[in-house]
Design a protein around this motif. Structure first.
Motif, PDB file in Angstrom:
ATOM      1  N   UNK A 236       0.795  -1.212  -0.003  1.00 43.25           N
ATOM      2  CA  UNK A 236       0.067   0.119  -0.080  1.00 43.25           C
ATOM      3  C   UNK A 236       0.870   1.217   0.107  1.00 43.25           C
ATOM      4  N   UNK A 237       0.580   2.358  -0.762  1.00 43.57           N
ATOM      5  CA  UNK A 237       0.997   3.796  -0.769  1.00 43.57           C
ATOM      6  C   UNK A 237       0.055   4.856  -0.113  1.00 43.57           C
ATOM      7  N   UNK A 238       0.496   5.324   0.874  1.00 46.32           N
ATOM      8  CA  UNK A 238      -0.287   6.396   1.479  1.00 46.32           C
ATOM      9  C   UNK A 238      -0.661   7.658   0.413  1.00 46.32           C
ATOM     10  N   UNK A 239      -1.751   8.036   0.196  1.00 48.82           N
ATOM     11  CA  UNK A 239      -2.141   9.271  -0.607  1.00 48.82           C
ATOM     12  C   UNK A 239      -1.368  10.512   0.031  1.00 48.82           C
ATOM     13  N   UNK A 240      -0.568  11.235  -0.965  1.00 52.39           N
ATOM     14  CA  UNK A 240       0.265  12.336  -0.367  1.00 52.39           C
ATOM     15  C   UNK A 240       1.410  11.879   0.329  1.00 52.39           C
ATOM     16  N   UNK A 241       1.402  10.663   0.704  1.00 56.11           N
ATOM     17  CA  UNK A 241       2.594  10.332   1.727  1.00 56.11           C
ATOM     18  C   UNK A 241       2.347  10.360   2.943  1.00 56.11           C
ATOM     19  N   UNK A 242       1.067  10.933   3.391  1.00 49.65           N
ATOM     20  CA  UNK A 242       0.576  11.347   4.707  1.00 49.65           C
ATOM     21  C   UNK A 242      -0.125  10.196   5.487  1.00 49.65           C
ATOM     22  N   UNK A 243       0.391  10.075   6.701  1.00 51.00           N
ATOM     23  CA  UNK A 243      -0.012   9.020   7.781  1.00 51.00           C
ATOM     24  C   UNK A 243       0.190   9.614   9.075  1.00 51.00           C
ATOM     25  N   UNK A 244      -0.597   9.036  10.054  1.00 54.89           N
ATOM     26  CA  UNK A 244      -0.501   9.461  11.404  1.00 54.89           C
ATOM     27  C   UNK A 244      -0.518   7.843  12.361  1.00 54.89           C
ATOM     28  N   UNK A 245       0.516   7.973  13.245  1.00 58.86           N
ATOM     29  CA  UNK A 245       0.575   6.572  14.066  1.00 58.86           C
ATOM     30  C   UNK A 245      -0.794   5.759  14.409  1.00 58.86           C
ATOM     31  N   UNK A 246      -1.914   6.681  14.738  1.00 58.96           N
ATOM     32  CA  UNK A 246      -3.050   5.657  14.947  1.00 58.96           C
ATOM     33  C   UNK A 246      -3.947   4.955  13.894  1.00 58.96           C
ATOM     34  N   UNK A 247      -3.297   5.229  12.609  1.00 55.18           N
ATOM     35  CA  UNK A 247      -3.731   4.488  11.602  1.00 55.18           C
ATOM     36  C   UNK A 247      -2.973   3.199  11.255  1.00 55.18           C
ATOM     37  N   UNK A 248      -1.678   3.152  11.708  1.00 51.22           N
ATOM     38  CA  UNK A 248      -0.895   2.029  11.371  1.00 51.22           C
ATOM     39  C   UNK A 248      -1.227   0.718  11.784  1.00 51.22           C
ATOM     40  N   UNK A 249      -1.874   0.629  12.967  1.00 49.35           N
ATOM     41  CA  UNK A 249      -2.300  -0.877  13.450  1.00 49.35           C
ATOM     42  C   UNK A 249      -3.486  -1.380  12.496  1.00 49.35           C
ATOM     43  N   UNK A 250      -4.238  -0.071  11.656  1.00 50.91           N
ATOM     44  CA  UNK A 250      -5.275  -0.666  10.848  1.00 50.91           C
ATOM     45  C   UNK A 250      -4.704  -1.174   9.853  1.00 50.91           C
ATOM     46  N   UNK A 251      -3.627  -0.824   9.108  1.00 48.13           N
ATOM     47  CA  UNK A 251      -2.897  -1.239   7.846  1.00 48.13           C
ATOM     48  C   UNK A 251      -2.333  -2.773   8.261  1.00 48.13           C
ATOM     49  N   UNK A 252      -2.011  -2.909   9.356  1.00 46.00           N
ATOM     50  CA  UNK A 252      -1.475  -4.289   9.839  1.00 46.00           C
ATOM     51  C   UNK A 252      -2.507  -5.137   9.911  1.00 46.00           C
ATOM     52  N   UNK A 253      -3.667  -4.669  10.399  1.00 48.23           N
ATOM     53  CA  UNK A 253      -4.821  -5.637  10.650  1.00 48.23           C
ATOM     54  C   UNK A 253      -5.209  -6.119   9.128  1.00 48.23           C
ATOM     55  N   UNK A 254      -5.270  -5.075   8.139  1.00 49.21           N
ATOM     56  CA  UNK A 254      -5.612  -5.175   6.879  1.00 49.21           C
ATOM     57  C   UNK A 254      -4.960  -6.467   6.168  1.00 49.21           C
ATOM     58  N   UNK A 255      -3.559  -6.744   6.880  1.00 52.14           N
ATOM     59  CA  UNK A 255      -2.859  -7.637   6.130  1.00 52.14           C
ATOM     60  C   UNK A 255      -1.632  -7.232   5.343  1.00 52.14           C
ATOM     61  N   UNK A 256      -1.579  -5.921   5.236  1.00 48.25           N
ATOM     62  CA  UNK A 256      -0.560  -5.221   4.289  1.00 48.25           C
ATOM     63  C   UNK A 256       0.839  -5.648   4.696  1.00 48.25           C
ATOM     64  N   UNK A 257       2.014  -6.161   3.993  1.00 43.12           N
ATOM     65  CA  UNK A 257       3.129  -6.339   4.424  1.00 43.12           C
ATOM     66  C   UNK A 257       4.131  -5.274   4.867  1.00 43.12           C
ATOM     67  N   UNK A 258       3.801  -4.256   3.777  1.00 39.68           N
ATOM     68  CA  UNK A 258       4.513  -2.983   3.922  1.00 39.68           C
ATOM     69  C   UNK A 258       3.605  -1.862   3.341  1.00 39.68           C
ATOM     70  N   UNK A 259       3.791  -0.709   3.996  1.00 37.38           N
ATOM     71  CA  UNK A 259       3.101   0.535   3.609  1.00 37.38           C
ATOM     72  C   UNK A 259       4.078   1.632   3.395  1.00 37.38           C
ATOM     73  N   UNK A 260       3.972   2.143   2.195  1.00 37.92           N
ATOM     74  CA  UNK A 260       4.988   3.129   1.691  1.00 37.92           C
ATOM     75  C   UNK A 260       4.489   4.663   2.030  1.00 37.92           C
ATOM     76  N   UNK A 261       5.294   5.593   2.641  1.00 43.07           N
ATOM     77  CA  UNK A 261       4.933   6.816   2.690  1.00 43.07           C
ATOM     78  C   UNK A 261       5.924   7.676   1.853  1.00 43.07           C
ATOM     79  N   UNK A 262       6.260   8.969   2.390  1.00 44.97           N
ATOM     80  CA  UNK A 262       7.355   9.623   1.260  1.00 44.97           C
ATOM     81  C   UNK A 262       8.500   9.918   2.418  1.00 44.97           C
ATOM     82  N   UNK A 263       9.116  10.909   2.378  1.00 46.63           N
ATOM     83  CA  UNK A 263      10.418  11.177   3.250  1.00 46.63           C
ATOM     84  C   UNK A 263      10.464  11.431   4.447  1.00 46.63           C
ATOM     85  N   UNK A 264       9.303  11.191   5.404  1.00 46.34           N
ATOM     86  CA  UNK A 264       9.459  11.512   6.687  1.00 46.34           C
ATOM     87  C   UNK A 264       9.831  10.348   7.347  1.00 46.34           C
TER      88      UNK A 264
END
Length: 297
Positions: A236-264
């Motif tokens: 998965x790749x985050x739109x605009x590269x934007x993410x916040x920590x509270x959403x990260x467990x959700x992506x793990x639960x969805x079964x994604x192996x890696x989620x890509x951001x930008x340069x943060x």
């Protein structure tokens, strides 16, 4: 309504701060960043977060549009538009410099078990499903035996200037990887399991209905891509590269192996959900691009 949403996401994707060489070379590099990182490849035991963070980062490059600039392109938009001749020069430089493209399964194995990578590994990624990624970027990569990752937003499929489902399948069939990039490019830090969708009727009357953003933006688009490719969608790749920590467990639960951001900075508790990328800017010369690849990771 869909048409309005589509126009909105196209403008945002341009204006916001996001969105292998020779087959005979068999040389590989050590997978660990230092002698202190456990050699988990031999044991098969997955590395913990600290070990993943300690491994040397692999360069991952993000592209959006590959086309020549137009008089109507804004200064900000040009950062996301790499002109055709420049793109070809950048890719040729990578090949001439001995870089080998890798795919997400290889990166995942390296990060989690220390599996060795080819010499001078790099990953090339493309966001937003633009048609020029299929007509210009893919033939250029093929010339050097390179593979890439294409993060698809499903609302765009089949629309003017965007790829069709058949094109996405062809990229997948040719050995590239298809990843999820939401339905219509909404930021993941705004998602709710209990939100409301406003619907404006022909008579101007506004009605609402409950929606689950995670289903609309993640579950349904990912399932559609799996139906198109016939393969499981693991990345998965985050739109605009934007993410916040509270959403990260959700992506793990969805079964994604890696989620890509930008340069943060990566999150030390979720390093696989915050893998870094850099933009190949439309303003960069080949030399600047090469230096950025070397020095940004």
């Amino acid at each position: 309504m869909l048409k309005k949403a589509f126009v909105w996401l196209t403008v945002c994707a341009l204006g916001a701060t996001s969105c292998q060489s020779k087959p005979t070379d068999k040389t590989v590099v050590a997978a660990t960043a230092s002698a202190e990182v456990p050699a988990t490849a031999a044991s098969g035991k997955p590395a913990d977060n600290a070990a993943i963070m300690a491994r040397k980062q692999v360069p991952v490059v993000c592209y959006h549009q590959i086309r020549d600039w137009k008089p109507t392109d804004s200064k900000g938009a040009k950062d996301y538009i790499v002109q055709i001749a420049a793109f070809k020069e950048h890719i040729k430089m990578l090949a001439d410099s001995g870089y080998h493209t890798i795919l997400p399964d290889q990166l995942y194995a390296y990060l989690t078990t220390g599996t060795p990578l080819p010499k001078k590994p790099i990953m090339l990624t493309f966001d937003d499903t633009d048609l020029d990624q299929f007509t210009i970027a893919n033939p250029t990569l093929k010339k050097y035996g390179f593979k890439a990752v294409y993060f698809v937003m499903t609302v765009s499929l089949g629309r003017p200037h965007y790829m069709t489902a058949d094109m996405v399948k062809k990229l997948s069939d040719e050995g590239n990887v298809i990843g999820s990039h939401t339905w219509d490019h909404h930021r993941v830090d705004k998602y709710s399991h209990n939100s409301e969708l406003k619907i404006i009727g022909k008579n101007g009357k506004i009605t609402t209905r409950p929606v689950d953003d995670w289903v609309t933006q993640i579950d349904k688009p990912t399932k559609k891509l799996e139906e198109i490719t016939g393969k499981k969608i693991d990345y998965f790749a985050y739109p605009f590269g934007i993410w916040k920590k509270p959403v990260l467990p959700e992506f793990q639960k969805k079964g994604f192996k890696i989620a890509f951001q930008l340069a943060d900075k990566r999150d030390p508790d979720y390093p696989l959900m915050t893998v870094r990328r850099i933009l190949d800017s439309g303003y960069w010369s080949t030399k600047t691009f090469g230096n950025s690849v070397k020095n940004s990771f």
